[in-house]
Design a protein around this motif. Structure first.
Motif, mmCIF file in Angstrom:
data_model
loop_
_atom_site.group_PDB
_atom_site.id
_atom_site.type_symbol
_atom_site.label_atom_id
_atom_site.label_comp_id
_atom_site.label_asym_id
_atom_site.label_seq_id
_atom_site.Cartn_x
_atom_site.Cartn_y
_atom_site.Cartn_z
ATOM 1 N N LYS A 194 -7.715 47.605 -19.002
ATOM 2 C CA LYS A 194 -7.048 46.418 -19.444
ATOM 3 C C LYS A 194 -6.776 45.562 -18.267
ATOM 4 O O LYS A 194 -5.722 45.512 -17.770
ATOM 5 C CB LYS A 194 -5.794 46.682 -20.123
ATOM 6 C CG LYS A 194 -5.114 45.665 -20.867
ATOM 7 C CD LYS A 194 -5.802 45.328 -22.168
ATOM 8 C CE LYS A 194 -5.296 44.163 -23.125
ATOM 9 N NZ LYS A 194 -5.886 43.981 -24.224
ATOM 10 N N ASP A 476 -0.864 57.092 -19.229
ATOM 11 C CA ASP A 476 -0.872 55.903 -18.564
ATOM 12 C C ASP A 476 -2.158 55.255 -19.195
ATOM 13 O O ASP A 476 -1.898 54.022 -19.481
ATOM 14 C CB ASP A 476 -0.911 55.782 -17.024
ATOM 15 C CG ASP A 476 0.392 56.652 -16.498
ATOM 16 O OD1 ASP A 476 1.599 56.358 -17.084
ATOM 17 O OD2 ASP A 476 0.469 56.653 -15.265
ATOM 18 N N MET A 479 -1.304 54.287 -22.655
ATOM 19 C CA MET A 479 -0.439 53.245 -22.554
ATOM 20 C C MET A 479 -1.159 51.634 -22.265
ATOM 21 O O MET A 479 -0.852 50.667 -22.970
ATOM 22 C CB MET A 479 0.720 53.159 -21.386
ATOM 23 C CG MET A 479 1.834 52.293 -21.866
ATOM 24 S SD MET A 479 2.971 52.737 -20.284
ATOM 25 C CE MET A 479 3.382 54.485 -20.639
ATOM 26 N N GLN A 482 -3.037 50.311 -25.093
ATOM 27 C CA GLN A 482 -1.931 49.860 -26.206
ATOM 28 C C GLN A 482 -1.635 48.550 -26.001
ATOM 29 O O GLN A 482 -0.719 48.118 -26.683
ATOM 30 C CB GLN A 482 -1.155 50.791 -26.500
ATOM 31 C CG GLN A 482 -1.477 52.189 -27.204
ATOM 32 C CD GLN A 482 -0.578 53.176 -27.444
ATOM 33 O OE1 GLN A 482 0.675 53.065 -27.155
ATOM 34 N NE2 GLN A 482 -0.846 54.131 -28.106
ATOM 35 N N GLY A 483 -1.746 47.990 -24.781
ATOM 36 C CA GLY A 483 -1.348 46.684 -24.506
ATOM 37 C C GLY A 483 -0.203 46.562 -23.421
ATOM 38 O O GLY A 483 0.407 45.543 -23.175
ATOM 39 N N TYR A 484 -0.044 47.723 -22.743
ATOM 40 C CA TYR A 484 1.100 47.813 -21.650
ATOM 41 C C TYR A 484 0.623 48.130 -20.391
ATOM 42 O O TYR A 484 1.180 48.941 -19.683
ATOM 43 C CB TYR A 484 2.188 48.994 -22.232
ATOM 44 C CG TYR A 484 2.813 48.432 -23.569
ATOM 45 C CD1 TYR A 484 3.636 47.555 -23.629
ATOM 46 C CD2 TYR A 484 2.253 49.166 -24.462
ATOM 47 C CE1 TYR A 484 4.221 47.109 -24.992
ATOM 48 C CE2 TYR A 484 2.879 48.892 -25.952
ATOM 49 C CZ TYR A 484 3.872 47.905 -26.175
ATOM 50 O OH TYR A 484 4.305 47.516 -27.404
ATOM 51 N N ARG A 486 0.842 46.622 -17.407
ATOM 52 C CA ARG A 486 1.788 46.662 -16.375
ATOM 53 C C ARG A 486 3.097 47.647 -16.389
ATOM 54 O O ARG A 486 3.230 48.164 -15.039
ATOM 55 C CB ARG A 486 2.655 45.157 -16.405
ATOM 56 C CG ARG A 486 1.654 43.953 -16.456
ATOM 57 C CD ARG A 486 2.597 42.738 -16.890
ATOM 58 N NE ARG A 486 3.594 42.474 -15.757
ATOM 59 C CZ ARG A 486 4.452 41.305 -15.603
ATOM 60 N NH1 ARG A 486 4.489 40.529 -16.495
ATOM 61 N NH2 ARG A 486 5.156 41.360 -14.673
ATOM 62 N N MET A 487 3.335 48.217 -17.494
ATOM 63 C CA MET A 487 4.185 49.220 -17.400
ATOM 64 C C MET A 487 3.430 50.490 -16.951
ATOM 65 O O MET A 487 3.924 51.292 -15.972
ATOM 66 C CB MET A 487 4.557 49.547 -18.743
ATOM 67 C CG MET A 487 5.752 50.764 -18.987
ATOM 68 S SD MET A 487 6.142 50.996 -20.624
ATOM 69 C CE MET A 487 7.048 49.417 -21.113
#
Length: 585
Positions: A194, A476, A479, A482-484, A486-487
């Motif tokens: 992503k 990670d 995550m 799923q569209g996160y 940066r986190m």
């Protein structure tokens, strides 16, 4: 003591009592003439056993493997429940060495599963409950308790490895290996899955702190030792990092509040709409839940609550999941059952806070028993009070008394006010499980290093680093999908800062309190410097290239990191197998 008595003791120790051989050899070294006489009588193999490194066992005749392992002080394992070196060289015949290695590899894989399950399902939830009960902010909890939960396998493995000077290189190799794996493979994988724009200030802050931590560790390797002020400096640097995160977050929130004050007139409508929407969804959820509630009040029996609490399978998921997931669940069932039986879990998000009256009362017996039997590999638990009554018996009696008191003073449906204390008990029990599993992991890796004649550094940067990082990799990357992203990218740097600072600092500090005032570090030649240099170079690359791309991380950045890791791994393995050597003029 005369030379004849030393000779007779030498023959007895060689044949019957090899574990006390180290004290005998030290006594012999004070009498050089006796040492010469015994060497002439027992032969050169005896002398080689006094001074040879453990990995040289493969150079001996297969018929001498067992005696070499049992009489060489360097082959003795202080901690752990199983003696893996004795098992592979004494229990298994030399012709079945491949079978022994296969069984050890399977047990190592299962130990990594134990570490992951314990940290994910028991250690982290109790840490989250403790932070909630202490009313910590999300930032403080994220860089302290939750970082400890995510990095528990790495930290405990480092603490165990630092407890023995022979495996200190394994700890450094694992921490550096996990660092370069996370900052290259994991960060590059997130950018490939992503593409995203990274948060500028958190990235620069974490990258700077991690580069400082790596540089400090590099200096410790260069000087070859870590003193008490140096170990305290590691922990102090992490405390400074936590304070920096808290202050930066407070400043950022204050700037956002000041910037959004101009649009405050529009906020009531937005808040009202979200509140209405939220209330509607919560009402619908409540109505949906009411449909499946029994019409008459029904209280479950105590035995049914106990059996339901110990059930490790979710039958609704079992029917929908593929066969590979089911097979993995079958492998996890035994350890999950044992952990459910010995580790309480407190969940503040549930209405009953996961209060299971019969099981929690049973935890008052099993959890302290696990703690005392896993501490120092059971040495304290088997100790007898005045030589009569064992410690584990006292723990069982005390726990049974508390369990009976709580069982008859509480109810099944209402958790007591002191239920939050079970989170501390669960934290302690799960931490002891992780430490016990980490000890076995370190001992198996050392055994594999002896079998294949590999250094602790290469085992740390490969098997141990991969095993401890596999959980973070899957979580990670999921995550990021799923569209996160940066986190997930922020978690890459935040976790490894905790691992290296607390792992090295706490591991060395614990060793100083138990044995000596200075921890000696013996780098495994050129390989350790290649590992440290590769990690520093990867951090500098990210520190320069990410701002140069305006913090937009795409597939090109991810491909570069993956290629870099493959190149580093190739150079490290070629160095280990002496293809690349440092020649001196």
């Amino acid at each position: 003591m005369t030379c004849s008595r030393l000779l007779s003791r030498s023959m007895v120790k060689l044949g019957r009592e090899p574990r006390s051989f180290k004290s005998l050899s030290s006594a012999l070294l004070t009498k050089p003439h006796c040492l010469l006489m015994i060497t002439l009588r027992l032969g050169n193999p005896w002398l080689s056993m006094c001074h040879s490194a453990c990995w040289e066992v493969r150079k001996q005749n297969s018929s001498q493997w067992c005696s070499f392992i049992r009489t060489n002080p360097d082959c003795q394992i202080d901690g752990g429940f199983l003696d893996y070196l004795d098992g592979v060289f004494c229990v298994f015949p030399s012709t079945l060495l491949p079978l022994a290695v296969t069984l050890y590899a399977m047990w190592l894989l299962y130990l990594f599963i134990i570490l992951g399950v314990t940290a994910e399902k028991f250690f982290c939830p109790n840490l989250s409950a403790i932070s909630t009960n202490l009313r910590l902010s999300h930032n403080v909890a994220g860089v302290t308790f939750l970082a400890f939960g995510n990095g528990a396998p790495d930290v405990f493995s480092a603490v165990v490895a630092f407890s023995d000077p022979r495996t200190a290189g394994l700890a450094i190799g694992a921490l550096f290996g996990a660092g370069i794996f996370v900052t290259t493979v994991l960060a590059g994988g997130i950018a490939l899955v992503k593409p995203f724009t990274a948060a500028s200030r958190p990235f620069l802050r974490d990258a700077i702190f991690y580069m400082v931590a790596v540089f400090v560790t590099f200096l410790a390797l260069y000087f070859g030792s870590i003193s008490l002020p140096w170990a305290l400096g590691y922990l102090g640097l992490y405390i400074f990092y936590v304070c920096t995160v808290v202050i930066c977050t407070w400043i950022h929130r204050r700037q956002r509040r000041e910037g959004s004050s101009t649009s405050s007139s529009r906020e009531p409508e937005l808040v009202t709409e979200s509140e209405n929407g939220g209330s509607t969804s919560s009402m619908n959820g409540a109505d949906f839940g009411e449909e499946y509630r029994p019409l008459l009040p029904h209280e479950e029996k105590t035995l049914h609550i106990l059996t339901k609490s110990l059930n490790t399978l979710d039958y609704r998921k079992w029917r929908r999941k593929p066969c590979c997931w089911r097979l993995f669940e079958v492998f996890k069932m035994p350890i999950e059952f044992v952990l459910l039986l010995t580790v309480p879990i407190v969940d503040p998000d549930k209405e009953d806070r996961n209060w299971k009256r019969p099981l929690n009362c049973l935890h008052l017996i099993t959890s302290p028993l696990v703690c005392i039997l896993t501490l120092k590999s059971g040495a304290y638990g088997l100790y007898k009070i005045q030589g009569v009554f064992p410690i584990w018996g006292m723990v069982i009696l005390t726990g049974a008394f508390l369990a009976l008191v709580i069982f008859f003073t509480t109810k099944n449906r209402e958790p007591p006010k002191y239920h939050c204390l079970f989170a501390f008990l669960g934290f302690l029990a799960s931490a002891m499980w992780i430490k016990a599993a980490a000890t076995e992991v370190v001992n198996i890796l050392r055994t594999l290093g002896v079998i294949f004649q590999l250094s602790n550094t290469v085992l740390g940067l490969t098997l141990l680093a991969w095993g401890n990082s596999i959980g973070d990799t899957f979580s990670d990357l999921t995550m990021a999908r799923q569209g996160y992203p940066r986190m997930a990218f922020s978690a890459c740097f935040g976790g490894i800062i905790f691992n290296i600072l607390v792992g090295v600092g706490l591991g060395c500090l614990l060793q100083m309190t138990s044995s000596q005032s200075v921890v000696k570090l013996e780098p495994d030649g050129l390989l350790m410097w290649i590992l440290a240099g590769a990690l520093g170079l990867s951090l500098v690359f990210s520190f320069v290239s990410v701002p140069a791309q305006c913090f937009h991380l795409g597939k090109a950045y991810g491909i570069c990191l993956l290629i870099y890791y493959l190149a580093f791994l190739t150079v490290a393995l070629l160095t280990e197998f002496k293809v690349i050597e440092l020649t001196t003029l």
